[in-house]
Write a protein that holds these residues in place. Structure first.
Motif, PDB file in Angstrom:
ATOM      1  N   PHE A 227       0.876  -1.163   0.000  1.00  0.00           N
ATOM      2  CA  PHE A 227       0.000   0.000   0.000  1.00  0.00           C
ATOM      3  C   PHE A 227       0.931   1.235   0.000  1.00  0.00           C
ATOM      4  O   PHE A 227       1.870   1.245  -0.773  1.00  0.00           O
ATOM      5  CB  PHE A 227      -1.050  -0.119   1.112  1.00  0.00           C
ATOM      6  CG  PHE A 227      -2.167  -1.069   0.661  1.00  0.00           C
ATOM      7  CD1 PHE A 227      -1.899  -2.406   0.384  1.00  0.00           C
ATOM      8  CD2 PHE A 227      -3.444  -0.604   0.399  1.00  0.00           C
ATOM      9  CE1 PHE A 227      -2.880  -3.270  -0.123  1.00  0.00           C
ATOM     10  CE2 PHE A 227      -4.437  -1.455  -0.095  1.00  0.00           C
ATOM     11  CZ  PHE A 227      -4.154  -2.780  -0.354  1.00  0.00           C
ATOM     12  N   ASN A 228       0.702   2.259   0.814  1.00  0.00           N
ATOM     13  CA  ASN A 228       1.533   3.471   0.662  1.00  0.00           C
ATOM     14  C   ASN A 228       2.761   3.428   1.555  1.00  0.00           C
ATOM     15  O   ASN A 228       2.675   3.717   2.747  1.00  0.00           O
ATOM     16  CB  ASN A 228       0.682   4.710   0.923  1.00  0.00           C
ATOM     17  CG  ASN A 228      -0.284   4.967  -0.210  1.00  0.00           C
ATOM     18  OD1 ASN A 228      -1.153   4.140  -0.481  1.00  0.00           O
ATOM     19  ND2 ASN A 228      -0.114   6.073  -0.900  1.00  0.00           N
ATOM     20  N   VAL A 229       3.880   3.091   0.952  1.00  0.00           N
ATOM     21  CA  VAL A 229       5.123   2.942   1.701  1.00  0.00           C
ATOM     22  C   VAL A 229       5.676   4.315   2.069  1.00  0.00           C
ATOM     23  O   VAL A 229       5.704   5.222   1.232  1.00  0.00           O
ATOM     24  CB  VAL A 229       6.160   2.169   0.871  1.00  0.00           C
ATOM     25  CG1 VAL A 229       7.363   1.825   1.740  1.00  0.00           C
ATOM     26  CG2 VAL A 229       5.541   0.915   0.268  1.00  0.00           C
TER      27      VAL A 229
ATOM     28  N   ARG B 249       4.140  25.338  -1.399  1.00  0.00           N
ATOM     29  CA  ARG B 249       2.927  24.809  -0.782  1.00  0.00           C
ATOM     30  C   ARG B 249       2.660  23.427  -1.328  1.00  0.00           C
ATOM     31  O   ARG B 249       3.225  23.033  -2.344  1.00  0.00           O
ATOM     32  CB  ARG B 249       1.740  25.715  -1.086  1.00  0.00           C
ATOM     33  CG  ARG B 249       1.414  25.827  -2.589  1.00  0.00           C
ATOM     34  CD  ARG B 249       0.066  26.452  -2.803  1.00  0.00           C
ATOM     35  NE  ARG B 249       0.001  27.813  -2.278  1.00  0.00           N
ATOM     36  CZ  ARG B 249       0.528  28.882  -2.865  1.00  0.00           C
ATOM     37  NH1 ARG B 249       1.153  28.757  -4.010  1.00  0.00           N
ATOM     38  NH2 ARG B 249       0.423  30.068  -2.336  1.00  0.00           N
ATOM     39  N   VAL B 250       1.779  22.720  -0.636  1.00  0.00           N
ATOM     40  CA  VAL B 250       1.359  21.406  -1.134  1.00  0.00           C
ATOM     41  C   VAL B 250      -0.022  21.559  -1.743  1.00  0.00           C
ATOM     42  O   VAL B 250      -0.847  22.334  -1.254  1.00  0.00           O
ATOM     43  CB  VAL B 250       1.381  20.346  -0.016  1.00  0.00           C
ATOM     44  CG1 VAL B 250       0.494  20.727   1.163  1.00  0.00           C
ATOM     45  CG2 VAL B 250       0.952  18.974  -0.552  1.00  0.00           C
ATOM     46  N   GLN B 251      -0.245  20.852  -2.840  1.00  0.00           N
ATOM     47  CA  GLN B 251      -1.571  20.828  -3.448  1.00  0.00           C
ATOM     48  C   GLN B 251      -2.326  19.618  -2.918  1.00  0.00           C
ATOM     49  O   GLN B 251      -1.770  18.507  -2.883  1.00  0.00           O
ATOM     50  CB  GLN B 251      -1.448  20.699  -4.963  1.00  0.00           C
ATOM     51  CG  GLN B 251      -0.892  21.942  -5.637  1.00  0.00           C
ATOM     52  CD  GLN B 251      -0.975  21.821  -7.142  1.00  0.00           C
ATOM     53  OE1 GLN B 251      -0.516  20.839  -7.722  1.00  0.00           O
ATOM     54  NE2 GLN B 251      -1.600  22.793  -7.777  1.00  0.00           N
TER      55      GLN B 251
ATOM     56  N   VAL C  93      -8.107   8.897   1.185  1.00  0.00           N
ATOM     57  CA  VAL C  93      -7.586   8.149   2.330  1.00  0.00           C
ATOM     58  C   VAL C  93      -6.671   7.016   1.853  1.00  0.00           C
ATOM     59  O   VAL C  93      -7.009   6.296   0.909  1.00  0.00           O
ATOM     60  CB  VAL C  93      -8.773   7.587   3.158  1.00  0.00           C
ATOM     61  CG1 VAL C  93      -8.303   6.563   4.185  1.00  0.00           C
ATOM     62  CG2 VAL C  93      -9.531   8.729   3.834  1.00  0.00           C
ATOM     63  N   ARG C  94      -5.508   6.905   2.512  1.00  0.00           N
ATOM     64  CA  ARG C  94      -4.534   5.865   2.161  1.00  0.00           C
ATOM     65  C   ARG C  94      -4.027   5.163   3.421  1.00  0.00           C
ATOM     66  O   ARG C  94      -4.081   5.710   4.521  1.00  0.00           O
ATOM     67  CB  ARG C  94      -3.328   6.482   1.428  1.00  0.00           C
ATOM     68  CG  ARG C  94      -3.670   7.068   0.052  1.00  0.00           C
ATOM     69  CD  ARG C  94      -4.006   5.981  -0.958  1.00  0.00           C
ATOM     70  NE  ARG C  94      -4.280   6.517  -2.275  1.00  0.00           N
ATOM     71  CZ  ARG C  94      -5.479   6.907  -2.705  1.00  0.00           C
ATOM     72  NH1 ARG C  94      -6.525   6.853  -1.885  1.00  0.00           N
ATOM     73  NH2 ARG C  94      -5.641   7.347  -3.934  1.00  0.00           N
ATOM     74  N   ASP C  95      -3.464   3.985   3.193  1.00  0.00           N
ATOM     75  CA  ASP C  95      -2.914   3.150   4.258  1.00  0.00           C
ATOM     76  C   ASP C  95      -1.384   3.274   4.197  1.00  0.00           C
ATOM     77  O   ASP C  95      -0.753   2.708   3.305  1.00  0.00           O
ATOM     78  CB  ASP C  95      -3.380   1.707   4.003  1.00  0.00           C
ATOM     79  CG  ASP C  95      -3.004   0.743   5.106  1.00  0.00           C
ATOM     80  OD1 ASP C  95      -2.057   1.037   5.858  1.00  0.00           O
ATOM     81  OD2 ASP C  95      -3.646  -0.318   5.182  1.00  0.00           O
TER      82      ASP C  95
HETATM   83  N1  UFG Z   1      -1.636  13.748  -3.065  1.00  0.00           N
HETATM   84  C1  UFG Z   1      -1.949  15.079  -2.953  1.00  0.00           C
HETATM   85  N2  UFG Z   1      -0.991  15.992  -3.280  1.00  0.00           N
HETATM   86  C2  UFG Z   1       0.249  15.647  -3.727  1.00  0.00           C
HETATM   87  C3  UFG Z   1       0.560  14.266  -3.839  1.00  0.00           C
HETATM   88  C4  UFG Z   1      -0.402  13.338  -3.491  1.00  0.00           C
HETATM   89  O1  UFG Z   1      -3.056  15.450  -2.561  1.00  0.00           O
HETATM   90  O2  UFG Z   1       1.053  16.520  -4.033  1.00  0.00           O
HETATM   91  C5  UFG Z   1      -2.654  12.750  -2.689  1.00  0.00           C
HETATM   92  C6  UFG Z   1      -2.987  11.808  -3.803  1.00  0.00           C
HETATM   93  O3  UFG Z   1      -3.970  12.343  -4.642  1.00  0.00           O
HETATM   94  C7  UFG Z   1      -3.441  10.576  -3.024  1.00  0.00           C
HETATM   95  C8  UFG Z   1      -2.599  10.622  -1.743  1.00  0.00           C
HETATM   96  O4  UFG Z   1      -2.127  11.965  -1.653  1.00  0.00           O
HETATM   97  O5  UFG Z   1      -4.783  10.694  -2.683  1.00  0.00           O
HETATM   98  C9  UFG Z   1      -1.407   9.701  -1.792  1.00  0.00           C
HETATM   99  O6  UFG Z   1      -0.727   9.906  -3.000  1.00  0.00           O
HETATM  100  P1  UFG Z   1       0.677   9.244  -3.346  1.00  0.00           P
HETATM  101  O7  UFG Z   1       1.077   9.698  -4.700  1.00  0.00           O
HETATM  102  O8  UFG Z   1       1.617   9.450  -2.218  1.00  0.00           O
HETATM  103  O9  UFG Z   1       0.348   7.689  -3.347  1.00  0.00           O
HETATM  104  P2  UFG Z   1      -0.766   6.915  -4.198  1.00  0.00           P
HETATM  105  O10 UFG Z   1      -1.792   6.466  -3.221  1.00  0.00           O
HETATM  106  O11 UFG Z   1      -1.202   7.617  -5.403  1.00  0.00           O
HETATM  107  O12 UFG Z   1       0.157   5.748  -4.735  1.00  0.00           O
HETATM  108  C10 UFG Z   1       0.198   4.495  -4.173  1.00  0.00           C
HETATM  109  C11 UFG Z   1       1.526   3.857  -4.487  1.00  0.00           C
HETATM  110  C12 UFG Z   1       1.650   3.618  -5.977  1.00  0.00           C
HETATM  111  C13 UFG Z   1       0.447   2.899  -6.469  1.00  0.00           C
HETATM  112  C14 UFG Z   1      -0.792   3.661  -6.133  1.00  0.00           C
HETATM  113  C15 UFG Z   1      -2.036   2.976  -6.617  1.00  0.00           C
HETATM  114  O13 UFG Z   1       2.563   4.697  -4.057  1.00  0.00           O
HETATM  115  O14 UFG Z   1       2.791   2.845  -6.231  1.00  0.00           O
HETATM  116  O15 UFG Z   1      -0.862   3.777  -4.719  1.00  0.00           O
HETATM  117  O16 UFG Z   1      -3.137   3.814  -6.581  1.00  0.00           O
HETATM  118  F1  UFG Z   1       0.485   2.742  -7.802  1.00  0.00           F
END
Ligand code: UFG
Length: 322
Positions: free
Chosen positions: A168-170, A201-203, A217-219
């Motif tokens: 998931f999100n490492v 800033r962060v978007q 939401v992420r894990d």
């Molecule tokens: N996000 C922002 N702003 C940013 C960067 C990210 O709001 O500048 C949000 C993204 O939209 C997402 C969350 O933060 O909702 C996490 O984003 P990440 O890019 O850190 O990670 P992801 O969940 O997109 O990516 C992970 C893994 C990938 C995998 C993906 C599958 O890191 O390898 O899940 O959906 F492909």
């Protein structure tokens, strides 16, 4: 017992942390990395390092007799995978097929493969178990799923003892090993770049998701815990079987919660601005890692979000001073 192992992608983020942990556990580790996205100075101490393409090198290297391969080397940017799919089908699928063939030819018994939550696409259930239907929404996830299928066939037909770990999100860092992508797309390192002054800033990509605060939401899973799962996967691998495990903490944090954790850890205001959704982003991605807990005896130790962010922040500051 100590094993003789090849780690592809051992100069990258997850690969370097895993290689370092394998060395600490007493294994004999050879890192293969073409340094296309990895860094020579991220190759852990105490390994043998060969610079080159994972498949090219494996074809001859594996004749020396290895107990296993941990295959981290891959292309992993979702956006890039949509713009240049060939890069992903060749770089991920073709390379992995050639690696599997080299392993078969030389009788390498074990494989641990870096798969991803992106194989599930937009999930129907949360938390996501391994039995959930797959349906990647991007080319990156599709290539990882294709490799998972190939591994299953090789395990059945040729007796390979294989494990796919769906990350998931490492996040976080381990000692001097951490996340430092030339093109950074991941939330935590981007937010920390605001704290170091490298970014204004962060978007926030989307505030209209069906989640408590409207942000996705992420894990988030600590890279140290992730590495430990790889060591357990090596120990538990069974001839002729391909097991797939989700790796996450089973708890989701929203984008706003992550930014707040970064504010608390860094003491920086971290300005944030709402922007449109990023295409292909699911609203919620949370793992059920019950199978890894039950079968591998895996128990993540670093589940606190502020703790994960603190380790990433320590690494970021350490790099800034270097
Ligand atoms: N996000 C922002 N702003 C940013 C960067 C990210 O709001 O500048 C949000 C993204 O939209 C997402 C969350 O933060 O909702 C996490 O984003 P990440 O890019 O850190 O990670 P992801 O969940 O997109 O990516 C992970 C893994 C990938 C995998 C993906 C599958 O890191 O390898 O899940 O959906 F492909």
């Amino acid at each position: 017992a100590p094993m003789k192992l090849v780690v592809t992608g051992g100069a990258g983020y997850v690969g370097s942390v895993c290689a370092a942990r394998l060395v600490e556990a007493g294994h004999d580790v050879t890192v293969v990395d073409d340094l296309s996205t990895g860094h020579a100075d991220a190759v852990p101490d105490g390994v043998r390092f060969i610079q080159g393409d994972a498949a090219d090198v494996a074809e001859t290297l594996l004749s020396q007799g290895f107990d296993g391969v941990l295959h981290f080397a891959a292309k992993s940017l979702v956006g890039e995978s949509m713009q240049d799919p060939g890069l992903y089908w060749r770089g991920n699928v073709l390379t992995s097929l050639r690696l599997l063939e080299a392993m078969r030819k030389h009788g390498t018994p074990r494989l641990v493969f870096s798969s991803t939550a992106a194989t599930y696409g937009e999930p129907e259930v949360s938390p996501i178990p391994e039995t959930a239907p797959t349906g990647p929404t991007n080319t990156y996830g599709a290539t990882k799923l294709a490799i998972d299928y190939a591994i299953t066939s090789y395990a059945r037909a040729h007796g390979l003892a294989a494990t796919s770990l769906r990350y998931f999100n490492v996040a976080g860092a381990y000692g001097r090993y951490g996340e430092r992508h030339a093109t950074e797309t991941h939330l935590i390192p981007i937010v920390l770049q605001v704290a170091t002054g490298d970014r204004d800033r962060v978007q926030i990509f989307g505030e209209d998701y069906p989640t408590p605060d409207g942000t996705a939401v992420r894990d988030y899973i600590h890279v140290h815990d992730l590495a430990d799962a790889h060591l357990l996967a090596l120990e538990h691998a069974t001839e002729g079987r391909h097991e797939i495990y989700n790796l996450g903490n089973g708890t989701g944090f929203s984008v706003r919660e992550v930014i707040d954790a970064c504010r608390a850890v860094t003491g920086h205001d971290i300005p944030a601005a709402v922007a449109p959704r990023r295409s292909g982003d699911p609203a919620v991605l949370v793992a059920s890692a019950e199978k890894a807990r039950a079968e591998l005896g895996w128990t993540p130790q670093h589940t606190d979000l502020q703790g994960i962010v603190s380790d990433a922040w320590r690494f970021t500051q350490q790099r800034a001073r270097a």
